[in-house]
Design a protein around this motif. Structure first.
Motif, short mmCIF file in Angstrom:
data_model
loop_
_atom_site.label_atom_id
_atom_site.label_comp_id
_atom_site.label_asym_id
_atom_site.label_seq_id
_atom_site.Cartn_x
_atom_site.Cartn_y
_atom_site.Cartn_z
N LEU A 90 53.64 10.60 84.37
CA LEU A 90 53.33 11.73 84.99
C LEU A 90 52.14 12.42 84.32
CD1 LEU A 90 54.14 12.37 87.87
CD2 LEU A 90 55.60 14.32 86.77
N ASP A 91 52.36 12.65 83.03
CA ASP A 91 51.38 13.50 82.31
C ASP A 91 50.13 12.80 82.15
OD1 ASP A 91 52.28 11.71 80.53
OD2 ASP A 91 52.57 13.12 78.78
N ARG A 92 50.03 11.43 82.24
CA ARG A 92 48.97 10.52 81.70
C ARG A 92 48.15 10.68 83.04
NH1 ARG A 92 44.69 9.00 79.57
NH2 ARG A 92 43.84 6.94 80.20
N GLN A 205 54.09 25.29 98.68
CA GLN A 205 53.74 25.20 97.25
C GLN A 205 55.07 24.86 96.50
OE1 GLN A 205 53.20 29.20 95.69
NE2 GLN A 205 55.30 30.19 96.77
N ALA A 206 55.02 24.26 95.51
CA ALA A 206 56.12 23.91 94.64
C ALA A 206 55.66 23.57 93.16
CB ALA A 206 56.87 22.94 95.27
N GLY A 207 56.71 23.48 92.38
CA GLY A 207 56.34 23.31 91.12
C GLY A 207 56.27 21.93 90.75
N PHE A 208 55.06 21.43 91.05
CA PHE A 208 54.86 19.81 90.55
C PHE A 208 54.24 19.74 89.10
CE2 PHE A 208 54.68 20.19 95.00
CZ PHE A 208 55.68 19.30 95.67
N LEU A 209 54.79 18.99 88.36
CA LEU A 209 54.27 19.01 86.85
C LEU A 209 52.93 18.20 86.87
CD1 LEU A 209 57.46 17.64 85.04
CD2 LEU A 209 56.41 19.97 84.82
N VAL A 210 52.75 17.21 87.92
CA VAL A 210 51.37 16.51 87.84
C VAL A 210 50.23 17.43 88.14
CG1 VAL A 210 51.37 15.56 90.23
CG2 VAL A 210 50.36 14.27 88.62
N LEU A 211 50.49 18.61 89.02
CA LEU A 211 49.39 19.32 89.50
C LEU A 211 49.52 20.73 88.33
CD1 LEU A 211 50.30 19.99 93.44
CD2 LEU A 211 48.75 18.18 92.17
N LYS A 212 50.48 20.78 87.85
CA LYS A 212 50.55 21.85 86.75
C LYS A 212 49.78 21.53 85.47
CE LYS A 212 53.60 24.49 83.41
NZ LYS A 212 53.02 23.88 82.17
N ALA A 213 49.47 20.37 85.00
CA ALA A 213 48.76 19.75 84.07
C ALA A 213 47.02 19.34 84.42
CB ALA A 213 49.55 18.28 83.49
N SER A 214 47.03 19.49 85.78
CA SER A 214 45.60 19.04 86.11
C SER A 214 44.52 20.32 86.12
CB SER A 214 45.73 18.44 87.39
OG SER A 214 46.20 19.37 88.56
N ALA A 215 43.43 20.33 85.43
CA ALA A 215 42.76 21.44 85.30
C ALA A 215 41.37 21.26 86.34
CB ALA A 215 42.10 21.52 83.71
N MET A 216 42.03 21.25 87.39
CA MET A 216 40.73 21.26 88.59
C MET A 216 41.48 21.50 90.16
SD MET A 216 41.93 18.14 88.09
CE MET A 216 40.97 17.68 86.64
N PRO A 217 40.85 22.04 90.99
CA PRO A 217 41.53 22.03 92.42
C PRO A 217 42.43 20.64 92.75
CG PRO A 217 39.30 22.65 92.55
CD PRO A 217 39.24 21.95 91.06
N SER A 218 43.58 20.92 92.97
CA SER A 218 44.42 19.89 93.02
C SER A 218 45.59 19.97 94.34
CB SER A 218 45.31 19.49 91.99
OG SER A 218 44.59 19.51 90.65
N ILE A 219 45.99 19.00 94.91
CA ILE A 219 46.94 18.79 95.95
C ILE A 219 47.72 17.68 95.89
CG2 ILE A 219 45.57 20.28 97.51
CD1 ILE A 219 44.79 17.64 99.00
N LEU A 220 48.92 17.91 96.50
CA LEU A 220 49.50 16.49 96.49
C LEU A 220 49.96 16.54 98.24
CD1 LEU A 220 52.90 15.67 94.37
CD2 LEU A 220 53.15 16.01 96.83
N VAL A 221 50.02 15.37 98.67
CA VAL A 221 49.82 15.00 100.00
C VAL A 221 51.09 14.36 100.23
CG1 VAL A 221 49.01 13.86 102.14
CG2 VAL A 221 47.47 15.03 100.39
#
Length: 422
Positions: A90-92, A205-221
């Motif tokens: 996930l962090d990768r 909204q929710a606490g997704f680790l993959v979005l937390k670590a990304s340094a740009m506008p991010s969404i999860l569909v």
């Protein structure tokens, strides 16, 4: 002879220095970079249906989306976190986006609810604190991917994806890309509703680790429910996967064009052609209710108490475009409001989604109508009001304006406390 050679070298050097700014400008022009993340993969199948696996659906749609962007947007660089059936930590996934200095991160997933064969439709998520148990469960399921990693306790600082306590970290988190993420999510849901004819489950909204670590506008569909037989067939069909990829692509085009116009004043990115549904909804925007207003998922930054308001009678809306605070332009004190929902179109004053609130106001930002309630320069009063309406508007959160312009709510709270102590 040596003097002649030195003279030639000098002329060439000067000529090169003269041309170098032109070359730098051309070569240094940065492509728009989008990272497309197909969730799960390899020994992590994701959610399971009767005959298919989430990882396969996600990859199929991700590759089709990337192909659409490459074919139509020569100035966009597409990067996949995976292009085949392999496991990526996930962090990768976030690291890939950060290293590429991506402009957007789009993570594609498929939803599932155990023992529920009726749930259907698509939703789009941004980073934040889950405001309901249902939202938390979605985050838990997606974050449980880290359990496939042998060293997850070390890599994720002891984060337990199945423990509600671990998600407290998302409550006070600052996300400077929240507004852009929410806007892109709203555009995706608009396309799912209008172009793809999908049941619209909104923006959350929710606490997704993959979005937390990304340094740009991010969404999860979340494309749909693999746990529902009809949905599973649709998600695995050629028509279904193509339609969903096209919906996300259209939203991407709209987002990219808007950002370019905002930054540069113009854009070469074409808008997607209007569908019949687009034209019908635009024609009826002022006289009929839209299909669905999106719940704005931006997280609440407050933890204090909150108070009271009348919740009966018909709602009234006021347009605050140009002076969103509702105060004179010269007002020095920040004005706090509770944002209760957003919509791609203007709602009528008695719209049922306003749930009977009086004196509801709205402002327009990024082409989206945003509805607010309880304007006051007294932050504590707005907090009390927010608590009162939370049962009706679970995703409500406090925003702030100063001199008619939206401002950082934490800075506004600090100013309020400072002024109060004078």
């Amino acid at each position: 002879m040596k003097l002649y050679k030195r003279y030639i070298l000098y002329i060439c050097t000067c000529f090169g220095l003269f041309l170098s700014p032109l070359c730098t400008t051309s070569a240094g022009a940065k492509d728009f970079i989008v990272v497309i993340d197909a969730g799960h993969g390899g020994h992590d199948p994701g959610a399971l249906g009767k005959f298919s696996k989430e990882k396969t659906i996600n990859l199929n749609v991700a590759l089709k989306l990337g192909k659409q962007i490459k074919r139509n947007c020569p100035d966009v660089k597409v990067i996949y976190t995976r292009e085949r059936d392999i496991f990526i930590p996930l962090d990768r996934r976030a690291e890939i986006a950060n290293n590429a200095k991506a402009d957007l991160f789009i993570s594609i997933h498929t939803n599932s609810i155990a023992n529920n064969r009726t749930a259907k439709g698509a939703s789009t998520w941004t980073l934040g604190l889950a405001k309901s148990d249902a939202n938390l469960e979605v985050a838990k399921r997606e974050n449980s991917v880290i359990l496939y990693e042998s060293d997850y306790k070390t890599r994720y600082a002891g984060f337990n994806p199945n423990s509600a306590e671990s998600y407290i970290i998302f409550e006070f988190m600052q996300d400077k890309y929240m507004s852009q993420s929410v806007h892109l999510a709203s555009l995706v849901q608009k396309e799912f509703r209008q172009t793809c004819k999908r049941a619209d489950r909104g923006v959350h909204q929710a606490g997704f680790l993959v979005l937390k670590a990304s340094a740009m506008p991010s969404i999860l569909v979340e494309l749909g429910f693999i746990s529902q037989p009809e949905e599973e067939r649709y998600l695995n069909s050629e028509a279904g996967s193509t339609t969903l990829a096209n919906g996300i692509f259209r939203a991407f085009l709209s987002y990219k064009r808007e950002q370019e116009i905002r930054l540069n004043g113009s854009s070469q990115t074409p808008l997607p052609e209007n569908t019949d549904a687009d034209r019908a909804e635009e024609a009826n925007a002022d006289s009929a209710e839209p299909d669905m207003a999106q719940d704005n998922p931006a997280p609440s930054r407050e933890t204090s108490r909150q108070p009271t308001i009348p919740a009966n009678g018909s709602a009234k809306t006021r347009n605050h475009t140009g002076n969103a605070s509702g105060k004179p332009t010269g007002s020095a004190a920040p004005v706090f409001k509770i944002q209760i929902l957003t919509s791609s179109h203007l709602l009528s004053p008695n719209d049922k989604r306003l749930k009977g609130l009086k004196n509801v106001e709205h402002y327009k930002e990024g082409g989206i109508y945003k509805y607010t309630y309880g304007a006051s320069t007294d932050y504590n009063r707005v907090l009390r009001t927010k608590r009162e309406i939370t049962p009706k508007f679970k995703d409500a959160f406090i925003i702030a304006f100063k001199n008619g312009k939206k401002t950082n709510v934490n800075a506004a709270i600090g100013e309020f406390k400072k002024n109060r102590n004078k």
